[in-house]
Motif scaffolding. Structure first.
Motif, PDB file in Angstrom:
ATOM      1  N   THR A 246      -2.816  22.212  18.388  1.00 14.33           N
ATOM      2  CA  THR A 246      -1.481  21.625  18.423  1.00 14.33           C
ATOM      3  C   THR A 246      -1.215  20.968  17.079  1.00 14.33           C
ATOM      4  O   THR A 246      -1.988  20.126  16.621  1.00 14.33           O
ATOM      5  CB  THR A 246      -1.368  20.554  19.534  1.00 14.33           C
ATOM      6  N   SER A 247      -0.133  21.355  16.450  1.00 15.47           N
ATOM      7  CA  SER A 247       0.194  20.761  15.155  1.00 15.47           C
ATOM      8  C   SER A 247       0.790  19.373  15.347  1.00 15.47           C
ATOM      9  O   SER A 247       1.259  19.020  16.435  1.00 15.47           O
ATOM     10  CB  SER A 247       1.185  21.651  14.395  1.00 15.47           C
ATOM     11  N   TRP A 248       0.773  18.596  14.273  1.00 15.32           N
ATOM     12  CA  TRP A 248       1.351  17.252  14.318  1.00 15.32           C
ATOM     13  C   TRP A 248       1.791  16.834  12.923  1.00 15.32           C
ATOM     14  O   TRP A 248       1.460  17.467  11.927  1.00 15.32           O
ATOM     15  CB  TRP A 248       0.366  16.228  14.884  1.00 15.32           C
ATOM     16  N   ASN A 249       2.544  15.769  12.878  1.00 16.02           N
ATOM     17  CA  ASN A 249       2.853  15.078  11.627  1.00 16.02           C
ATOM     18  C   ASN A 249       2.525  13.614  11.813  1.00 16.02           C
ATOM     19  O   ASN A 249       2.716  13.046  12.899  1.00 16.02           O
ATOM     20  CB  ASN A 249       4.329  15.208  11.251  1.00 16.02           C
ATOM     21  N   GLY A 250       2.018  12.995  10.746  1.00 19.56           N
ATOM     22  CA  GLY A 250       1.668  11.586  10.842  1.00 19.56           C
ATOM     23  C   GLY A 250       1.783  10.889   9.501  1.00 19.56           C
ATOM     24  O   GLY A 250       1.893  11.522   8.444  1.00 19.56           O
ATOM     25  N   LEU A 251       1.749   9.569   9.549  1.00 21.47           N
ATOM     26  CA  LEU A 251       1.912   8.737   8.365  1.00 21.47           C
ATOM     27  C   LEU A 251       0.582   8.118   7.965  1.00 21.47           C
ATOM     28  O   LEU A 251      -0.170   7.641   8.821  1.00 21.47           O
ATOM     29  CB  LEU A 251       2.938   7.640   8.647  1.00 21.47           C
ATOM     30  N   PHE A 252       0.303   8.115   6.653  1.00 21.02           N
ATOM     31  CA  PHE A 252      -0.948   7.574   6.126  1.00 21.02           C
ATOM     32  C   PHE A 252      -0.650   6.644   4.957  1.00 21.02           C
ATOM     33  O   PHE A 252       0.314   6.839   4.212  1.00 21.02           O
ATOM     34  CB  PHE A 252      -1.858   8.695   5.631  1.00 21.02           C
ATOM     35  N   ALA A 253      -1.526   5.649   4.784  1.00 22.68           N
ATOM     36  CA  ALA A 253      -1.500   4.761   3.624  1.00 22.68           C
ATOM     37  C   ALA A 253      -2.823   4.914   2.882  1.00 22.68           C
ATOM     38  O   ALA A 253      -3.807   5.407   3.453  1.00 22.68           O
ATOM     39  CB  ALA A 253      -1.313   3.306   4.066  1.00 22.68           C
ATOM     40  N   PRO A 254      -2.885   4.513   1.628  1.00 22.99           N
ATOM     41  CA  PRO A 254      -4.174   4.548   0.926  1.00 22.99           C
ATOM     42  C   PRO A 254      -5.190   3.625   1.605  1.00 22.99           C
ATOM     43  O   PRO A 254      -4.834   2.561   2.120  1.00 22.99           O
ATOM     44  CB  PRO A 254      -3.826   4.029  -0.474  1.00 22.99           C
ATOM     45  N   SER A 255      -6.433   4.030   1.623  1.00 21.97           N
ATOM     46  CA  SER A 255      -7.485   3.157   2.171  1.00 21.97           C
ATOM     47  C   SER A 255      -7.514   1.847   1.407  1.00 21.97           C
ATOM     48  O   SER A 255      -7.294   1.817   0.188  1.00 21.97           O
ATOM     49  CB  SER A 255      -8.849   3.842   2.048  1.00 21.97           C
ATOM     50  N   GLY A 256      -7.783   0.761   2.113  1.00 23.83           N
ATOM     51  CA  GLY A 256      -7.800  -0.555   1.507  1.00 23.83           C
ATOM     52  C   GLY A 256      -6.491  -1.294   1.646  1.00 23.83           C
ATOM     53  O   GLY A 256      -6.395  -2.473   1.263  1.00 23.83           O
ATOM     54  N   THR A 257      -5.478  -0.653   2.197  1.00 21.62           N
ATOM     55  CA  THR A 257      -4.206  -1.344   2.445  1.00 21.62           C
ATOM     56  C   THR A 257      -4.455  -2.468   3.445  1.00 21.62           C
ATOM     57  O   THR A 257      -5.118  -2.259   4.464  1.00 21.62           O
ATOM     58  CB  THR A 257      -3.160  -0.360   3.006  1.00 21.62           C
ATOM     59  N   PRO A 258      -3.956  -3.683   3.183  1.00 22.44           N
ATOM     60  CA  PRO A 258      -4.219  -4.817   4.077  1.00 22.44           C
ATOM     61  C   PRO A 258      -3.795  -4.541   5.523  1.00 22.44           C
ATOM     62  O   PRO A 258      -2.766  -3.892   5.766  1.00 22.44           O
ATOM     63  CB  PRO A 258      -3.373  -5.945   3.469  1.00 22.44           C
ATOM     64  N   ALA A 259      -4.598  -5.018   6.461  1.00 22.72           N
ATOM     65  CA  ALA A 259      -4.329  -4.778   7.880  1.00 22.72           C
ATOM     66  C   ALA A 259      -2.935  -5.234   8.309  1.00 22.72           C
ATOM     67  O   ALA A 259      -2.263  -4.530   9.077  1.00 22.72           O
ATOM     68  CB  ALA A 259      -5.404  -5.457   8.727  1.00 22.72           C
ATOM     69  N   PRO A 260      -2.446  -6.411   7.851  1.00 22.83           N
ATOM     70  CA  PRO A 260      -1.098  -6.815   8.256  1.00 22.83           C
ATOM     71  C   PRO A 260      -0.019  -5.857   7.769  1.00 22.83           C
ATOM     72  O   PRO A 260       0.989  -5.649   8.455  1.00 22.83           O
ATOM     73  CB  PRO A 260      -0.939  -8.205   7.618  1.00 22.83           C
ATOM     74  N   VAL A 261      -0.221  -5.275   6.595  1.00 19.02           N
ATOM     75  CA  VAL A 261       0.736  -4.298   6.077  1.00 19.02           C
ATOM     76  C   VAL A 261       0.697  -3.032   6.924  1.00 19.02           C
ATOM     77  O   VAL A 261       1.739  -2.466   7.294  1.00 19.02           O
ATOM     78  CB  VAL A 261       0.440  -3.974   4.600  1.00 19.02           C
ATOM     79  N   LEU A 262      -0.505  -2.565   7.259  1.00 23.18           N
ATOM     80  CA  LEU A 262      -0.643  -1.390   8.115  1.00 23.18           C
ATOM     81  C   LEU A 262       0.013  -1.626   9.469  1.00 23.18           C
ATOM     82  O   LEU A 262       0.682  -0.731  10.010  1.00 23.18           O
ATOM     83  CB  LEU A 262      -2.119  -1.047   8.306  1.00 23.18           C
ATOM     84  N   ALA A 263      -0.173  -2.831  10.000  1.00 25.58           N
ATOM     85  CA  ALA A 263       0.411  -3.147  11.305  1.00 25.58           C
ATOM     86  C   ALA A 263       1.934  -3.117  11.256  1.00 25.58           C
ATOM     87  O   ALA A 263       2.597  -2.655  12.198  1.00 25.58           O
ATOM     88  CB  ALA A 263      -0.084  -4.511  11.778  1.00 25.58           C
ATOM     89  N   ARG A 264       2.500  -3.613  10.170  1.00 25.57           N
ATOM     90  CA  ARG A 264       3.962  -3.603  10.049  1.00 25.57           C
ATOM     91  C   ARG A 264       4.493  -2.180   9.898  1.00 25.57           C
ATOM     92  O   ARG A 264       5.527  -1.830  10.465  1.00 25.57           O
ATOM     93  CB  ARG A 264       4.387  -4.469   8.870  1.00 25.57           C
ATOM     94  N   LEU A 265       3.787  -1.350   9.142  1.00 23.50           N
ATOM     95  CA  LEU A 265       4.182   0.042   8.998  1.00 23.50           C
ATOM     96  C   LEU A 265       4.055   0.789  10.327  1.00 23.50           C
ATOM     97  O   LEU A 265       4.918   1.599  10.684  1.00 23.50           O
ATOM     98  CB  LEU A 265       3.320   0.717   7.933  1.00 23.50           C
TER      99      LEU A 265
END
Length: 320
Positions: A246-265
């Motif tokens: 099953t194909s998908w699309n998803g969003l990624f950030a560079p590793s090391g991005t702060p957890a609060p920033v990842l949570a907001r995204l």
């Protein structure tokens, strides 16, 4: 111990500064790299999601198409970007395939990115020309065994359609002839014209042709019936249990991005995929909006990566 106190104080100051920056995020536009051509699947989906994500974040999202090398050129741009949440990658299922078929990568797909969230799921389907001498999967396999080299088109080497065909060959003990195209529309055109025997691509691409009777639907490659062709059986329920591409699309950030920033995204993406109007627009393009957490998306990637690796190793799939 003044030196130690100074070090701890400096470390504490850095952590506080990082936390403050994360709390202020975002304070400027966010760039999202789509590593495929404008108008394609990934580009279409992120442009449908962007308005609601921007609404949630209070900043514009700038979509940048950086194509080439199966998506690895655009992915490389994000892998080398500062891990601050302002440069993101919107990828497809190819995220799992490219590392095993493209040589000379300067970064690791496995370690360079932090999953933000899955956006959509995209069912694939096996279809045949309208005069093909089989109307179900059992008949298709029987014909392929009797006539090795049945041709099937896909949107390209290493795509979910290619993997599904290779996996079916392996599971069914048949030999098919893979015909890679530059996109699903081209394979659909040739299939409708009878130039190839079969094709594996998105339900969105082939659905109208199936409904018009110009081609015949055989089976879905997903584990369960889903999407606009959910009336068709799955390959899994047609004699090959556990079959699931099953194909998908998803969003990624560079590793090391702060957890609060990842949570907001992650929250911004969920805001978009949970919006009723956006979900409807996605459905019209053959996509099913997904509202799973970043943790669930990361678990999917960990689960699917070894499956993809095994298929590539067994079939010898390689990029041109």
């Amino acid at each position: 111990m003044p030196g130690r106190r100074a070090t701890l104080a400096a470390l504490g100051g850095t952590l506080l500064a990082g936390r403050a920056a994360a709390q202020a995020f975002p304070d400027r536009p966010i760039r999202i790299v789509a590593p495929y051509a404008a108008g394609g699947q990934s580009d279409t989906v992120i442009r449908l999601l962007a308005p609601k994500m921007s609404e949630f974040l209070g900043q514009p999202l700038v979509i940048e198409n950086r194509t080439g090398a199966g998506g690895s050129i655009g992915a490389g741009v994000v892998a080398q970007a500062p891990p601050d949440g302002y440069t993101l990658l919107f990828e497809s299922f190819a995220f799992l395939v490219v590392p095993f078929i493209v040589k000379g990568l300067t970064f690791s797909y496995e370690t360079a990115f932090a999953p933000v969230g899955q956006a959509v799921a995209l069912p694939y389907v096996l279809v045949v020309r309208k005069d093909f001498p089989a109307s179900d999967l059992a008949g298709f396999v029987a014909h392929a065994r009797a006539h090795p080299g049945v041709s099937y088109g896909t949107p390209g080497i290493g795509t979910p359609g290619h993997l599904a065909g290779a996996l079916l060959e392996s599971r069914a003990g048949i030999r098919l002839e893979h015909v890679p195209y530059r996109g699903g529309a081209e394979s659909a055109r040739d299939l409708a014209a009878g130039s190839i025997d079969a094709a594996i691509g998105t339900a969105n691409t082939f659905g109208p042709l199936v409904q018009d009777g110009r081609i015949r639907g055989i089976a879905l490659t997903s584990a369960e019936r889903r999407g606009s062709l959910s009336g068709l059986p799955t390959i899994a329920e047609s004699g090959f249990p556990g079959f699931d591409i099953t194909s998908w699309n998803g969003l990624f950030a560079p590793s090391g991005t702060p957890a609060p920033v990842l949570a907001r995204l992650e929250a911004a993406l969920a805001h978009a995929t949970g919006d009723a109007e956006t979900r409807q627009r996605l459905a019209l393009t053959g996509n099913e909006a997904v509202t799973e957490s970043a943790a669930a998306f990361a678990a999917r990637i960990r689960r699917e990566r070894p499956v993809v690796r095994q298929i590539v190793e067994q079939t010898g799939i390689r990029a041109d």
